[in-house]
Design a protein around this motif. Structure first.
Motif, mmCIF file in Angstrom:
data_model
loop_
_atom_site.group_PDB
_atom_site.id
_atom_site.type_symbol
_atom_site.label_atom_id
_atom_site.label_comp_id
_atom_site.label_asym_id
_atom_site.label_seq_id
_atom_site.Cartn_x
_atom_site.Cartn_y
_atom_site.Cartn_z
ATOM 1 N N ALA A 283 0.834 -1.194 0.000
ATOM 2 C CA ALA A 283 0.000 0.000 0.000
ATOM 3 C C ALA A 283 0.870 1.246 0.000
ATOM 4 N N PRO A 284 0.470 2.268 -0.766
ATOM 5 C CA PRO A 284 1.256 3.505 -0.766
ATOM 6 C C PRO A 284 1.142 4.229 0.579
ATOM 7 N N GLN A 285 2.152 4.975 0.913
ATOM 8 C CA GLN A 285 2.131 5.794 2.127
ATOM 9 C C GLN A 285 1.531 7.155 1.778
ATOM 10 N N PRO A 286 0.785 7.746 2.716
ATOM 11 C CA PRO A 286 0.166 9.036 2.392
ATOM 12 C C PRO A 286 1.201 10.150 2.196
ATOM 13 N N ALA A 287 0.990 10.940 1.160
ATOM 14 C CA ALA A 287 1.836 12.112 0.919
ATOM 15 C C ALA A 287 1.289 13.276 1.733
ATOM 16 N N PRO A 288 2.155 14.175 2.197
ATOM 17 C CA PRO A 288 1.647 15.345 2.918
ATOM 18 C C PRO A 288 0.908 16.285 1.972
ATOM 19 N N GLY A 289 0.149 17.208 2.549
ATOM 20 C CA GLY A 289 -0.501 18.208 1.710
ATOM 21 C C GLY A 289 -2.007 18.207 1.876
ATOM 22 N N ALA A 290 -2.652 19.074 1.104
ATOM 23 C CA ALA A 290 -4.097 19.258 1.208
ATOM 24 C C ALA A 290 -4.851 18.573 0.065
ATOM 25 N N GLY A 291 -4.111 17.850 -0.785
ATOM 26 C CA GLY A 291 -4.735 17.160 -1.916
ATOM 27 C C GLY A 291 -4.790 15.665 -1.684
ATOM 28 N N PRO A 292 -4.844 14.885 -2.782
ATOM 29 C CA PRO A 292 -4.950 13.427 -2.642
ATOM 30 C C PRO A 292 -3.747 12.845 -1.892
ATOM 31 N N PRO A 293 -3.981 11.961 -0.938
ATOM 32 C CA PRO A 293 -2.854 11.407 -0.173
ATOM 33 C C PRO A 293 -2.064 10.321 -0.908
ATOM 34 N N TYR A 294 -2.696 9.637 -1.863
ATOM 35 C CA TYR A 294 -2.041 8.439 -2.421
ATOM 36 C C TYR A 294 -1.646 8.647 -3.877
ATOM 37 N N TRP A 295 -0.372 8.394 -4.137
ATOM 38 C CA TRP A 295 0.222 8.614 -5.459
ATOM 39 C C TRP A 295 1.004 7.376 -5.871
ATOM 40 N N PRO A 296 1.119 7.123 -7.173
ATOM 41 C CA PRO A 296 1.889 5.954 -7.615
ATOM 42 C C PRO A 296 3.396 6.187 -7.456
ATOM 43 N N ALA A 297 4.150 5.091 -7.488
ATOM 44 C CA ALA A 297 5.612 5.177 -7.465
ATOM 45 C C ALA A 297 6.105 5.820 -8.759
ATOM 46 N N LEU A 298 7.361 6.238 -8.736
ATOM 47 C CA LEU A 298 7.941 6.903 -9.906
ATOM 48 C C LEU A 298 8.627 5.897 -10.820
ATOM 49 N N VAL A 299 8.589 6.202 -12.118
ATOM 50 C CA VAL A 299 9.352 5.429 -13.098
ATOM 51 C C VAL A 299 10.835 5.769 -12.895
ATOM 52 N N PRO A 300 11.714 4.772 -12.849
ATOM 53 C CA PRO A 300 13.139 5.104 -12.757
ATOM 54 C C PRO A 300 13.538 6.009 -13.923
ATOM 55 N N SER A 301 14.400 6.980 -13.664
ATOM 56 C CA SER A 301 14.704 7.962 -14.707
ATOM 57 C C SER A 301 15.381 7.319 -15.923
ATOM 58 N N SER A 302 16.021 6.181 -15.731
ATOM 59 C CA SER A 302 16.654 5.484 -16.867
ATOM 60 C C SER A 302 15.601 4.911 -17.815
ATOM 61 N N GLY A 303 14.355 4.760 -17.340
ATOM 62 C CA GLY A 303 13.316 4.134 -18.167
ATOM 63 C C GLY A 303 13.350 2.620 -18.083
ATOM 64 N N ALA A 304 14.450 2.046 -17.560
ATOM 65 C CA ALA A 304 14.554 0.588 -17.442
ATOM 66 C C ALA A 304 13.795 0.154 -16.192
ATOM 67 N N LEU A 305 12.905 -0.770 -16.394
ATOM 68 C CA LEU A 305 11.986 -1.147 -15.325
ATOM 69 C C LEU A 305 12.085 -2.642 -15.084
ATOM 70 N N GLN A 306 12.153 -2.991 -13.817
ATOM 71 C CA GLN A 306 12.170 -4.389 -13.425
ATOM 72 C C GLN A 306 10.745 -4.729 -12.964
ATOM 73 N N LEU A 307 10.099 -5.693 -13.637
ATOM 74 C CA LEU A 307 8.720 -6.051 -13.287
ATOM 75 C C LEU A 307 8.646 -7.495 -12.822
ATOM 76 N N ARG A 308 7.733 -7.742 -11.904
ATOM 77 C CA ARG A 308 7.439 -9.128 -11.534
ATOM 78 C C ARG A 308 5.979 -9.411 -11.876
ATOM 79 N N LEU A 309 5.764 -10.409 -12.726
ATOM 80 C CA LEU A 309 4.404 -10.824 -13.060
ATOM 81 C C LEU A 309 4.119 -12.126 -12.333
#
Ligand SMILES: [Zn+2]
Length: 402
Positions: A283-309
């Motif tokens: 589960a995502p951790q709540p972000a501070p602020g007055a808007g939505p608390p839950y946001w997705p993780a970031l794409v690594p800046s390299s664009g290379a992504l390790q996925l588990r299916l």
């Protein structure tokens, strides 16, 4: 390839921890007690206390079988704020989660404002956890024009407007039947089975996304039910639900319904990003602020992504599965629906058996430059049978934080 760990779990033997169940104890916090108890309207017998007690018992049953459980709340708190000193409520400041420009509670604020933001936060939490199931627990009070109908009953709602309506209906049926059976055993009085209802347009948390004020901006992505497991309009049931055995009976019924549902789920997938930093659990951790608390993780800046299916169904995956992805610009936490164009990743997906996983390195197509972009990553079957119909939730990752 990673073999199925195997287990003695009676819920999902091949790989129980890959199954994520979100349990939503209805209502909660200082301001929202739920439906009034006509006999004893004290906090100990409030709907919010009953639903939390049942949720914790259900969590224990599922966790004992290795299932990953996410609660929308595990105490008497709210996700989207609960600060209203005139009524003695000292929670966190209110947040505008659904982005309609209003938040809060009070004489000049419509009552629905706080509820919609709170339920939107619960939806976001379940979607970003990519839950297999969403189960909202409630207690009813059968009254009309001030008359209390002294009836004990169970009724379960779902929404038939989603592509995975068949799965939701099946879940509603198993939960309803098993709660009726379990509560019937615990009760010393007659109870009613009020069945399932797939047209629940007034239940915000179950509604498809829309732009009307009465619709969530982002709807749940997985089979979801709202079960009125019991009713406090019969005094004997209001007393039973305030006891541990009564709450355990309701939890046992929902648990049995989840077991029955998952045993009949042939095709399902879980997609996890092995993001190097920031993925602290399911589960995502709540972000501070007055808007939505839950946001997705970031794409690594390299664009290379390790996925588990992971195959989280009971049947082996068919040949010809494709991993597909697409980008869409959004300032919202994540996308409410798939982007118009999904592009195949050109990676061969093995025919995994139940509980088996594969880890893949993929490079997403470069995001369009400029504003914040959100990636939608999903599995597409060549035989036309969509994994989304079984409620396998797409993975979403973003190029920037809130
Ligand atoms: Zn309720």
């Amino acid at each position: 390839m990673i073999p199925a760990p195997g287990s003695t779990s009676e819920v999902y033997r091949p790989n129980p921890s890959a199954i994520v169940v979100v349990i939503d104890p209805g209502h909660g916090g200082c301001l929202d007690w739920g439906v009034p108890n006509p006999y004893d309207n004290k906090v100990a017998k409030s709907e919010k206390a009953d639903t939390l007690g049942i949720a914790l018992a259900l969590r224990d049953l599922l966790a004992a079988q290795g299932i990953t459980v996410v609660l929308t709340r595990n105490d008497d708190s709210a996700l989207a704020g609960d600060l209203y000193p005139p009524l003695g409520c000292q929670g966190a400041p209110f947040r505008d989660v659904n982005g309609d420009g209003v938040a809060g509670f009070g004489p000049s604020v419509p009552d629905s404002t706080r509820t919609r933001d709170e339920l939107s936060a619960r939806i976001d939490l379940a979607n970003l956890a990519r839950a297999d199931l969403f189960i909202s627990l409630h207690i009813n009070s059968l009254t009309q024009n001030g008359v209390v109908y002294q009836i004990a009953a169970t009724q379960t709602f779902y929404t038939d407007a989603f592509p995975w309506a068949d799965a939701s209906r099946r879940l509603a049926s198993t939960v309803e039947a098993d709660v009726v059976r379990s509560m019937g055993k615990a009760a010393s009085y007659r109870r009613q089975d009020r069945g399932i209802d797939g047209a629940a347009p007034y239940l915000y948390v179950l509604k498809p996304p829309g732009s009307a004020p009465s619709s969530p901006r982002r709807g749940l992505f997985m089979p979801a039910v709202l079960s009125e497991v019991g009713s406090v309009s019969l005094k004997a049931e209001s007393e039973l639900l305030a006891t541990a055995p009564g709450r355990e009976a309701a939890a046992r019924g929902v648990y049995d319904g989840v077991v029955d549902y998952l045993r009949g789920r042939a095709r399902a997938a879980r997609i996890d990003a092995l993001v190097p930093a920031g993925e602290a659990g399911v589960a995502p951790q709540p972000a501070p602020g007055a808007g939505p608390p839950y946001w997705p993780a970031l794409v690594p800046s390299s664009g290379a992504l390790q996925l588990r299916l992971t195959n989280t169904g009971t049947a082996s995956w068919p040949a010809g599965l494709q991993l597909a992805s697409g980008w869409h610009a959004s300032a919202k936490p994540y996308l409410a629906a798939a982007p118009a164009r999904l592009q195949g990743a050109g990676v061969a997906i093995p025919q995994l058996g139940p509980g088996e996983s594969v880890e893949l390195s993929v490079t997403l197509p470069a995001p369009p430059s400029g504003s914040r972009q959100v990636a939608w990553i999903t599995l597409v079957a060549s035989d036309g049978a969509s994994f989304a119909r079984d409620g396998s939730v797409a993975l979403q990752l973003a190029t920037a934080s809130p």
